[in-house]
Design a protein around this motif. Structure first.
Motif, PDB file in Angstrom:
ATOM      1  N   THR A 197       0.719  -1.271   0.045  1.00  0.00           N
ATOM      2  CA  THR A 197      -0.024  -0.085  -0.002  1.00  0.00           C
ATOM      3  C   THR A 197       0.832   1.382   0.077  1.00  0.00           C
ATOM      4  O   THR A 197       1.981   1.213   0.251  1.00  0.00           O
ATOM      5  N   GLN A 213      -5.082  -0.205  -1.893  1.00  0.00           N
ATOM      6  CA  GLN A 213      -5.261  -1.128  -1.423  1.00  0.00           C
ATOM      7  C   GLN A 213      -4.680  -2.447  -1.958  1.00  0.00           C
ATOM      8  O   GLN A 213      -4.368  -2.214  -3.258  1.00  0.00           O
ATOM      9  N   ARG A 241      -2.179  -9.883   1.814  1.00  0.00           N
ATOM     10  CA  ARG A 241      -2.143  -8.890   3.320  1.00  0.00           C
ATOM     11  C   ARG A 241      -1.359  -9.649   4.389  1.00  0.00           C
ATOM     12  O   ARG A 241      -2.098 -10.063   5.572  1.00  0.00           O
TER      13      ARG A 241
END
Length: 816
Positions: free
Chosen positions: A249, A297, A303
């Motif tokens: 990000t 994002q 993640r």
């Protein structure tokens, strides 16, 4: 419209520039291209050095200027056909003459203002962009050179000017609307103040230029081409296992770039984040590599809680403390107002909850100015002893663990700090933002490499642990150990996720080191060509390497080496040893080593002290840890003595059996240590201590079977002669045992606080009677094993089994 930027390394020479042109041509197939270029690699540093030398009246500036001239002339010669060179060379030399005039002026005046410095530094990008544009033109491309000094407007903050985006955006949009060329080349880094002076956007400002252009034109995508394949999980120059981050990000990229990830200039994100422009970092020399994609994002599969580990070197920690700060408002305001007035950039801030102290990190270069300004501001409070003068500590670095999703994962800070603690890395200060996007710590600069590698291993290589071995003693046992490491390295990595590297080797004469791992097949030749060996030199080298998971392995029988273990443990360096001297020395020393091991989280393993490769000590530790109590120990602990008495009979002399045991490596180099009972006493006292009892080796009675004349010998040769001279004595011992139907065994016994070792006649019904070869046997009588003892039996001597026991201790450390 494609916006692409090439860094200094990408345009360092004609060959690299041709690679950039190839990338540009591929982009042209899909539309217009704006190309932002940095100065040729290294030119900005040469310009700065020349300017500084000139202002300092150093004639060396002329040599630096000549180097700058040659670099640019060679670039023209390598890129522009000979028939087109005159005009290009004339324009380049015209700019260079202007540069020379400025440098001569600095020399004559003996000064260098910030304004003049910016003007001199601008020549790097002016020249590189011109050469790039000309090279594209001669290859038939519809190319135009733009001048960012006419497009980007700033204030007069020379060195790191602040952009006026309102005016700048209008200029850029107007230029690109008016000029519809297929390729527009722009110099990065440079701009112009509103009153007409050349300014620069800070080192790394070419990235910023590209972002300014991308935002002004509201393009969907920006590419920055450099010499690495994206943003890495850590600095690949310090962490060999670092890898490119595929997706990250904007906020994570800003944090990493702020904390030293030099692949991206921190302000670059600012113009594009609000426009949600995708930024990609690509490798000019591996254009097919995916690089790193930076967006608002990231996909769910990307993640991971930790995205990268970065560092800033050259940090000074300034601390203001004193009882007069507690409960008094305004101290922080006054402190940071002073720092702001001095235009000092604060990198790191933390304050004790007691309000007794506040500290912040700044660059080393700004530390003297900061301390002087703070002491002046708080002079009244210092004189009243309400606070102390500002304390400045240098030689520090900041490390930061960064990840947008860290706040949703518990225990990350605990893992970070425990990892640093295990590796003896002292933390001077800690800070974590409320966003929980990074955890920062100030450490000594000498520990940065170890810290980065340790943390990278913890967060990115959890499946693999790297062990760095420093091996002293490569005789029988040591050589077998290295053979086993060489043989099993691949297996350990594939099946146990342990990567073993031997970094240092030493014998009594030589020592040799290789930070990246010694080629064990060449170990003897490498060691022979090493440097003279000393104990202080060996541990000094380990400290200098400062590698994570360092293990010192002692394969010697040296008293001197055994007395150095504390020095290793205090550095959080694990110790693995087959040398029995340390653990059988004074109980206070043994206890201190165990305490140091706990205090510094440094394993101290000595399984091979008793029973070579047999798991005797490990089993004993498990019994004690589980709450059992050792009541009695009865053992044959000398594989060499067992071998000797198993092979001694009427037809083989005692001397010859002992000689055979020595030649086959079953005894110590001096067999008297084994036969006198000293070695067995050492082993027994270690077992007693590991059982939880305090005992000195002198408390163990030695019932020696050797005649006094044998014990009094001074050399190994004299000892063997004494065995021949006393052949009748040994023959009588064998005859007496045989007449009783017994076998001779040298037994160690501990019971009810008393211990002794000595030769015993063992009857047929005893577990020791059938102990063959060089085997050891230990009987543990405990609260739980009261009637039938716990028995451990197996080969207890020999280089190969001892080496395997050392290897097992190394693997234990890896498995932790």
């Amino acid at each position: 419209m494609h916006i692409i930027k090439f860094g200094g390394t990408s345009v360092a020479n004609p060959q690299n520039i041709l690679q950039c042109i190839s990338i540009i041509k591929n982009k042209i197939n899909n539309g217009r291209v704006a190309v932002v270029v940095s100065a040729l690699g290294g030119i900005t540093d040469l310009l700065l050095s020349a300017a500084l030398d000139a202002s300092a009246k150093k004639l060396n500036y002329k040599e630096l200027y000549n180097e700058i001239e040659v670099r640019h002339v060679d670039a023209v010669a390598g890129l522009i056909p000979e028939k087109n060179q005159p005009e290009s060379l004339q324009n380049v030399k015209q700019e260079l003459e202007h540069l020379q005039t400025l440098l001569d002026g600095c020399y004559l005046l003996g000064e260098l203002s910030e304004r003049t410095k910016d003007l001199i530094l601008s020549f790097g990008e002016v020249l590189s962009s011109y050469i790039m544009a000309e090279a594209l033109k001669v290859q038939g491309e519809d190319c135009r050179l733009a001048d960012c000094r006419e497009l980007i407007r700033t204030n007069n903050r020379f060195g790191r000017a602040i952009v006026n985006f309102e005016i700048t955006n209008l200029h850029i949009q107007h230029f690109f609307d008016k000029n519809r060329n297929t390729v527009i080349v722009l110099p990065g880094f440079i701009a112009q103040s509103e009153d007409g002076h050349v300014t620069t956007l800070g080192r790394g400002g070419s990235d910023y230029t590209a972002a300014i252009v991308a935002a002004a034109l509201d393009v969907p995508h920006l590419e920055i081409w450099t010499d690495v394949s994206g943003i890495y999980t850590a600095n690949p120059k310090l962490v060999k296992q670092a890898r490119s981050i595929s997706h990250i990000t904007f906020e994570e990229a800003m944090e990493l770039s702020h904390f030293g990830a030099k692949v991206l200039y921190p302000p670059t994100i600012q113009p594009i984040i609000n426009k949600n422009i995708t930024l990609t970092i690509k490798n000019t020399f591996e254009p097919e590599a995916p690089g790193s994609i930076i967006t608002r994002q990231v996909p769910e599969e990307s993640r991971n809680p930790i995205k990268g580990i970065s560092n800033i070197d050259g940090i000074t920690l300034i601390t203001l403390e004193g009882p007069g700060m507690v409960g008094v408002s305004g101290f922080s305001k006054r402190l940071f107002e002073v720092i702001s007035k001095e235009s000092i950039n604060v990198i790191f801030i933390t304050q004790a909850s007691s309000e007794h102290s506040i500290c912040f990190g700044i660059s080393d270069a700004e530390a003297p100015k900061a301390k002087a300004a703070i002491d002046v501001e708080f002079l009244f409070e210092i004189r009243q002893q309400k606070i102390k003068p500002a304390i400045a500590e240098n030689g520090l670095s900041i490390i930061a663990v960064v990840g947008e999703n860290m706040k949703n994962h518990q225990g990350l800070s605990g893992r970070m700090f425990s990892t640093l603690g295990r590796n003896n890395i002292n933390i001077r200060a800690i800070a974590q933002g409320a966003s929980e996007r990074n955890i920062s710590a100030v450490i000594a600069s000498r520990d940065v490499k170890k810290a980065l590698n340790s943390l990278h291993e913890e967060f990115f290589e959890e499946s693999t642990v790297q062990l760095n071995l420093f091996v002293m003693g490569i005789g029988n046992v040591g050589d077998k150990f290295l053979e086993q490491v060489q043989q099993q390295r691949k297996y350990l990595k594939e099946h146990l996720n342990i990567n073993v590297r031997v970094i240092g080797l030493a014998n009594s004469r030589k020592m040799y080191f290789d930070e990246y791992g010694i080629a064990l097949k060449d170990r003897k030749a490498l060691l022979e060509n090493g440097e003279p060996s000393t104990h202080t030199g060996f541990i000094g080298a380990i400290k200098r390497f400062n590698l994570r998971n360092s293990i010192f392995i002692d394969n010697t029988a040296s008293n001197e080496v055994a007395m150095t273990y504390g020095s290793y443990l205090k550095q959080s360096i694990a110790v693995v040893t087959c040398n029995k001297v340390a653990c059988s020395s004074a109980y206070s020393h043994y206890s201190e080593l165990k305490s140091l091991s706990r205090q510094y989280s440094a394993p101290f393993l000595f399984e091979t002290n008793v029973g070579a490769g047999l798991p005797i000590i490990d089993t004993l530790k498990n019994l004690v840890a589980s709450g059992d109590r050792i009541r009695k120990i009865q053992a044959v602990l000398s594989g060499s003595l067992n071998f000797i008495f198993n092979n001694f009979n009427e037809s083989v002399s005692f001397h010859d059996v002992v000689k055979q045991a020595q030649e086959e490596g079953y005894t110590e180099p001096d067999p008297k240590i084994d036969l006198s009972g000293v070695d067995v006493k050492r082993k027994l006292v270690i077992l007693i201590r590991e059982s939880g009892y305090k005992m000195e080796i002198e408390d163990i009675e030695n019932r020696s079977f050797l005649p006094q004349k044998c014990l009094d010998t001074q050399t190994v040769e004299d000892f063997f002669r004494s065995l021949q001279d006393n052949a009748t004595h040994f023959g009588d011992l064998y005859a007496r045992a045989k007449s009783k139907g017994c076998r001779l065994k040298f037994v160690a016994t501990f019971e009810e606080g008393n211990a002794h070792v000595g030769l015993e006649f063992i009857p047929q019904e005893h577990p020791f009677y059938n102990l063959e070869g060089k085997d050891n046997i230990v009987l543990f009588y405990t609260d739980r094993y009261a009637d039938q003892p716990l028995i451990i039996k197996g080969a207890g001597a020999g280089a190969a089994v001892t080496a395997s026991g050392i290897f097992a201790d190394v693997i234990r450390i890896g498995n932790k």
